[in-house]
Design an enzyme around this catalytic site. Structure first.
Site, PDB file in Angstrom:
ATOM      1  N   ASP A 162       0.355  -2.580 -11.740  1.00  0.00           N
ATOM      2  CA  ASP A 162       0.786  -1.203 -11.510  1.00  0.00           C
ATOM      3  C   ASP A 162       2.253  -1.130 -11.077  1.00  0.00           C
ATOM      4  OD1 ASP A 162       0.526   1.574 -11.059  1.00  0.00           O
ATOM      5  OD2 ASP A 162      -0.020   1.241  -8.966  1.00  0.00           O
ATOM      6  N   ASN A 423      -2.779 -11.475  -6.543  1.00  0.00           N
ATOM      7  CA  ASN A 423      -3.158 -10.149  -6.076  1.00  0.00           C
ATOM      8  C   ASN A 423      -4.252  -9.571  -6.960  1.00  0.00           C
ATOM      9  OD1 ASN A 423      -2.587  -7.574  -4.466  1.00  0.00           O
ATOM     10  ND2 ASN A 423      -2.439  -6.859  -6.585  1.00  0.00           N
ATOM     11  N   GLU A 424      -5.376  -9.257  -6.329  1.00  0.00           N
ATOM     12  CA  GLU A 424      -6.481  -8.530  -6.961  1.00  0.00           C
ATOM     13  C   GLU A 424      -6.918  -9.072  -8.309  1.00  0.00           C
ATOM     14  OE1 GLU A 424      -5.898  -4.312  -7.057  1.00  0.00           O
ATOM     15  OE2 GLU A 424      -6.242  -4.134  -4.919  1.00  0.00           O
ATOM     16  N   TYR A 479      -9.131   1.175  -0.746  1.00  0.00           N
ATOM     17  CA  TYR A 479      -8.648   2.548  -0.954  1.00  0.00           C
ATOM     18  C   TYR A 479      -9.740   3.577  -0.686  1.00  0.00           C
ATOM     19  CZ  TYR A 479      -4.242   0.708  -2.548  1.00  0.00           C
ATOM     20  OH  TYR A 479      -3.014   0.079  -2.586  1.00  0.00           O
ATOM     21  N   GLU A 514      -3.631  -3.786   1.674  1.00  0.00           N
ATOM     22  CA  GLU A 514      -3.276  -2.476   1.081  1.00  0.00           C
ATOM     23  C   GLU A 514      -4.276  -1.432   1.532  1.00  0.00           C
ATOM     24  OE1 GLU A 514      -2.759  -2.356  -3.187  1.00  0.00           O
ATOM     25  OE2 GLU A 514      -1.676  -4.269  -3.210  1.00  0.00           O
TER      26      GLU A 514
HETATM   27  C1  GCB Z   1      -3.673  -1.971  -5.876  1.00  0.00           C
HETATM   28  C2  GCB Z   1      -2.641  -2.905  -6.373  1.00  0.00           C
HETATM   29  C3  GCB Z   1      -1.247  -2.297  -6.360  1.00  0.00           C
HETATM   30  C4  GCB Z   1      -1.316  -0.862  -6.840  1.00  0.00           C
HETATM   31  C5  GCB Z   1      -2.193  -0.092  -5.891  1.00  0.00           C
HETATM   32  C6  GCB Z   1      -2.343   1.374  -6.275  1.00  0.00           C
HETATM   33  O1  GCB Z   1      -4.738  -2.340  -5.483  1.00  0.00           O
HETATM   34  O2  GCB Z   1      -2.633  -4.133  -5.698  1.00  0.00           O
HETATM   35  O3  GCB Z   1      -0.409  -3.072  -7.173  1.00  0.00           O
HETATM   36  O4  GCB Z   1      -0.060  -0.269  -6.937  1.00  0.00           O
HETATM   37  O5  GCB Z   1      -3.471  -0.647  -5.865  1.00  0.00           O
HETATM   38  O6  GCB Z   1      -1.572   2.196  -5.805  1.00  0.00           O
HETATM   39  O7  GCB Z   1      -3.240   1.680  -7.051  1.00  0.00           O
END
Ligand code: GCB
Length: 602
Positions: A162, A423-424, A479, A514
């Site tokens: 992203d 990452n992820e 999130y 995050e």
């Molecule tokens: C994530 C990613 C990151 C994205 C973020 C998002 O989990 O690690 O690279 O920018 O989410 O904002 O969706």
């Protein structure tokens, strides 16, 4: 790899500035030997910078393929008799380099340095032509991965991470000279025992071809404190220096000693110094004990951000004014750390973090290895993450090399306390386990002194993730309140707490690497709605209530420090807007919240 520097025996020349530039739309530049003369149809390009946004032309911004850079340089006459080395701090994502007509090196991977001894191809006092063919395409053999898809309008680059695929020469290009017998590498590992510090050093030498009657080189090291007073000396290619009444490097206190490594032509006091290399050393320890993350034996709580190297116009180009400004903002808000999401940052950033006591989680460019995510959010569907045709053994070898190069570059930095090898990625399948297990070994072999981890994705929750077992620390991105429980913070809070309690049962430290919400600066709402500044504030407050209730949570890194550029998408409004600061570094309401929380010592 040692960074070029000026020293009593070394000299360097920056090749930054305006280079000639040409996009190789036909892919014929190599066959047509573009390196052998002035580039055809030349444009100007600034180095360091991403090329993408400089031209204000979509056909340039989205270009995929070979990108040629060229300039001339006059090699100083005074460098005669020295080894002359051409050094690129990075070329994204790969490059081949020529000096005049001679190919001197190629390198894969967009964020780590590479160099070649070009002594035999240059004559001090004359001018040479330097040409770099940079290539920005992503494939299943690159880290990060991607695919080029044929479309009616020509090839399109797809990828599953992203952030925008900025490319070019993002960092300084150096020409430097060093003696034939020289310090090739230095490794330091520091320790603390009460008020005494230790510095274990190992020096690797490059030696000139021995001529009859020549003496064997001797290594001498000396350590000076920040005032320049010598506090310890030693000799030999490895050993341990002891520093009584040590001033440790600590979060918020970037105290640095200076290690000078000298090679002399004998052991006598008046021996000639053949080479001299200086290295900043912060004396500190890092340890994971149970569910605690200890720096200098003290529990450390990570307060900060996932960041990006991302700026208007210059993209991922390094920029000193912004470096200084971002660190001022970190200080203003009370952050003590950040993650170099999602790739190794410029060495200028790492050096600056050392000197300012900012703690770093240092990450490779292994991002977007998850087709589950790609299908939903970032656009490309229909691929299996791990398979013979997609992410496979070749990718794994490239990934292993990326880990080795990151550690080789950053192993001596006190600010770096934890390696993040990806990452992820997909992490809930047997294929993921098989792919990652050896990569943790690669990291630990390259650096036994620091913990290693990877960043877990929401699709692989506690009990399903098969890769977190290999990490010393659990780094997790969540999130709740954004991608799930959108606009429903009470249920987001319940779900987040429940999931974190599961992870806490593993008995390892948890860093929330995050969490956050897209937020359009200036959008307000009395009943906090997603995208408003109020919603970002409330989501962060909700998350903090949960973090504060779980002892195993040892850190919170908000996604993101600032808004940043991405590929176009229906979930992105002029990029990703999860910044606590806008792309031009104006604070959103959340910045004041974080300043109150972090500055109050929470
Ligand atoms: C994530 C990613 C990151 C994205 C973020 C998002 O989990 O690690 O690279 O920018 O989410 O904002 O969706």
């Amino acid at each position: 790899m040692l960074r070029p520097q000026d020293s009593p025996t070394r000299d360097r020349k920056s090749l930054n500035g305006i280079w000639s530039f040409a996009l190789d739309r036909e892919g014929s530049g190599r066959a047509d030997r573009w390196f052998a003369g002035a580039l055809p149809g030349t444009e100007d390009m600034a180095v360091p910078a991403s090329f993408n946004d400089i031209a204000a032309d979509p056909a340039v911004r989205d270009y995929v393929g070979d990108i040629w850079y060229q300039r001339t340089v006059t090699v100083p006459r005074g460098w005669a008799g020295e080894r002359i080395v051409l050094h690129f701090e990075s070329a994204t994502h790969r490059a081949t380099v020529w000096v005049d007509d001679t190919e001197v090196m190629s390198h894969e991977g967009g964020y780590t340095p590479f160099e070649a001894d070009v002594t035999d191809h240059v004559t001090p006092g004359t001018t040479v032509r330097i040409t770099a063919c940079v290539n920005n395409s992503l494939s299943f053999s690159s880290v990060p991965p991607g695919v080029i898809e044929d479309t009616p309008d020509g090839p399109r680059q797809r990828y599953w991470h992203d952030f925008f695929n900025y490319a070019g020469l993002h960092r300084t290009v150096w020409l430097y000279c060093a003696p034939a017998t020289r310090v090739q590498d230095v490794t330091v590992v520091t320790g603390l025992d009460g008020s005494t510090g230790t510095v274990d050093w190992t020096a690797e030498l490059a030696t000139a071809v021995t001529v009859e009657g020549s003496v064997s080189p001797v290594v001498r090291v000396s350590l000076a404190d920040a005032a320049g007073t010598e506090v310890a000396t030693g000799s030999g290619e490895s050993g341990t220096l002891t520093v009584p009444d040590v001033h440790p490097w600590a979060p918020g206190d970037g105290y640095l000693y200076r290690l000078s490594v000298e090679i002399t032509d004998g052991a006598a006091d008046d021996a000639t110094v053949l080479d001299s290399y200086g290295l900043n050393v912060g004396i500190r320890t890092v340890e994971v004990r149970g569910a605690e993350f200890l720096i200098n034996g003290e529990p450390f709580y990570f307060k900060g951000f996932g960041k990006h190297e991302d700026l208007e116009v210059i993209g991922k180009g390094h920029n000193d004014p912004h470096l200084v400004h971002d660190f001022k903002l970190l200080d203003w808000i009370g952050a003590n750390s950040f993650r170099t999401s999602h790739y190794p940052y410029s060495e200028d950033v790492i050096d600056y973090a050392d000197a300012h006591g900012i703690v770093l989680i240092d990450e490779t460019a292994a991002v977007g290895m998850n087709m589950g995510l790609g299908g939903g959010i970032f656009g490309s569907q229909g691929y299996t993450t791990f398979s013979a045709e997609t992410i496979n053994e070749t990718t794994q070898q490239v990934h292993a090399q990326a880990i080795r190069e990151l550690i080789a570059r950053d192993k001596n930095h006190p600010s770096v306390v934890l390696w993040s090898i990806a990452n992820e990625p997909e992490s809930d399948t047997p294929a993921a386990e098989a792919y990652f297990r050896p990569l943790f070994d690669v990291a630990r072999e390259a650096d036994p002194s620091r913990p290693v981890g990877f960043v877990n994705v929401m699709l692989a929750p506690h009990g399903k993730c098969r890769v977190s077992q290999f990490g010393d620390v659990l780094m997790i991105n969540r999130y709740y309140g954004w991608y799930v429980n959108t606009g429903d913070l009470p249920n987001a809070e319940i779900a987040l707490a429940e999931e974190l309690r599961g992870w806490a049962s593993d008995g390892k430290p948890i860093i929330i690497t995050e969490y956050g919400a897209d937020t359009l600066a200036g959008l307000h709402s009395v009943t906090p709605q997603p995208w408003s500044e109020e919603y970002q504030v409330e989501l962060l407050e909700m998350s903090h209530r949960v973090f504060d209730s779980i002892d195993e949570v040892v850190g919170e890194h908000i996604w993101n420090f600032a808004d940043f550029a991405t590929t176009p998408g229906i979930m992105r409004v002029d990029g990703n807007k999860k910044g606590v600061f806008t792309r031009d570094r104006r604070p959103k309401a959340a910045a004041q919240l974080m300043r109150r929380r972090w500055r109050a010592g929470n």
